[in-house]
Design an enzyme around this catalytic site. Structure first.
Site, PDB file in Angstrom:
ATOM      1  N   ASP A  55     -56.937 -13.749  64.405  1.00  0.00           N
ATOM      2  CA  ASP A  55     -57.817 -13.965  63.269  1.00  0.00           C
ATOM      3  C   ASP A  55     -58.462 -15.341  63.465  1.00  0.00           C
ATOM      4  O   ASP A  55     -57.973 -16.161  64.255  1.00  0.00           O
ATOM      5  CB  ASP A  55     -56.985 -13.921  61.985  1.00  0.00           C
ATOM      6  CG  ASP A  55     -57.771 -14.285  60.750  1.00  0.00           C
ATOM      7  OD1 ASP A  55     -58.878 -13.742  60.572  1.00  0.00           O
ATOM      8  OD2 ASP A  55     -57.285 -15.129  59.964  1.00  0.00           O
ATOM      9  N   ASP A 112     -60.195 -17.446  60.534  1.00  0.00           N
ATOM     10  CA  ASP A 112     -60.093 -18.343  59.386  1.00  0.00           C
ATOM     11  C   ASP A 112     -58.638 -18.689  59.059  1.00  0.00           C
ATOM     12  O   ASP A 112     -57.802 -17.810  58.838  1.00  0.00           O
ATOM     13  CB  ASP A 112     -60.753 -17.710  58.168  1.00  0.00           C
ATOM     14  CG  ASP A 112     -62.241 -17.487  58.368  1.00  0.00           C
ATOM     15  OD1 ASP A 112     -62.804 -18.058  59.317  1.00  0.00           O
ATOM     16  OD2 ASP A 112     -62.833 -16.737  57.572  1.00  0.00           O
TER      17      ASP A 112
END
Length: 230
Positions: free
Chosen positions: A12, A14
């Site tokens: 991922d 963020d």
């Protein structure tokens, strides 16, 4: 020909690869370019600070995403590409967690494919992967017509269960079984991706994901040290 990968790692972006929301960096760049109003950027900034401190809030991120894509309507694709590069150099690079970058590059050094999977627009997700020397990225795609963005999303948002769907497709193309996949995320919303991979790890987890990781014996990585340019 390059040897076939022995594993695939999915990251991922963020709060996992960098501090806060990459979408906010895009909004900052658009504001600097006169494409986002002071009122919009102030609202985005408040929600981005909340995300960095407390983890993912879907209603906040959905509002930022919807407004940012709306404001992108009519922008030439070539201008957005150039803007993404400026944003990376000005904002994104300095927000990267060095520990997460090192981990991703370690996978590359071991012959693994490394893919970023994020709801951030593909133009920015792909650029981050390119600059870090990773295999590629799956981000949210925007509709293009006659060389301009329409402000609409092309296909599904790269979020939640969709990440697991794309991860499975990437692993199959690479000839890698789920048991030889790694996944890294900060958010409970990424459980489908983490459950898909044989080696899930949580990075700077929100409260819900931390509790889930503890209950299931998953590694918990705290990558919150001093940031530096990658």
């Amino acid at each position: 020909m390059s040897p076939a990968p022995t594993a695939v790692a999915f990251f991922d972006i963020d709060n996992t690869l960098l501090k806060g929301a990459s979408l906010f960096h895009l909004a900052r760049g658009m504001h600097k370019g006169g494409l986002v109003s002071n009122r919009d950027i102030a609202r985005f900034a408040w929600k981005a600070r909340h995300f960095a401190r407390h983890g993912e809030n879907l209603s906040h991120l959905d509002e930022i995403r919807a407004r940012a894509t709306e404001l992108a309507s009519g922008i030439p694709v070539v201008r957005m590409d150039a803007l993404a590069r400026e944003i990376y150099d000005r904002y994104t690079e300095s927000a990267l967690w060095p520990e997460s970058v090192a981990l991703a590059r370690q996978h590359i050094a071991e012959g693994h494919e490394v893919w970023l999977l994020s709801a951030t627009p593909q133009v920015l997700a792909g650029l981050i992967a390119e600059r870090l020397g990773l295999t590629g990225a799956g981000g949210t795609k925007l509709v293009e017509v006659d060389g301009h963005l329409t402000g609409e999303i092309d296909g599904k948002l790269m979020h939640g269960a969709q990440k697991a769907v794309i991860a499975a497709e990437i692993a199959e193309r690479a000839g890698v079984e789920p048991g030889e996949c790694w996944a890294y995320s900060d958010s409970l919303n990424d459980l489908p991706l983490l459950n898909f991979a044989g080696h899930p790890s949580v990075v700077n987890p929100d409260r819900g994901l931390r509790e889930h990781a503890l209950a299931n014996g998953w590694p918990i990585l705290e990558h919150r040290g001093d940031r530096k340019r990658a």
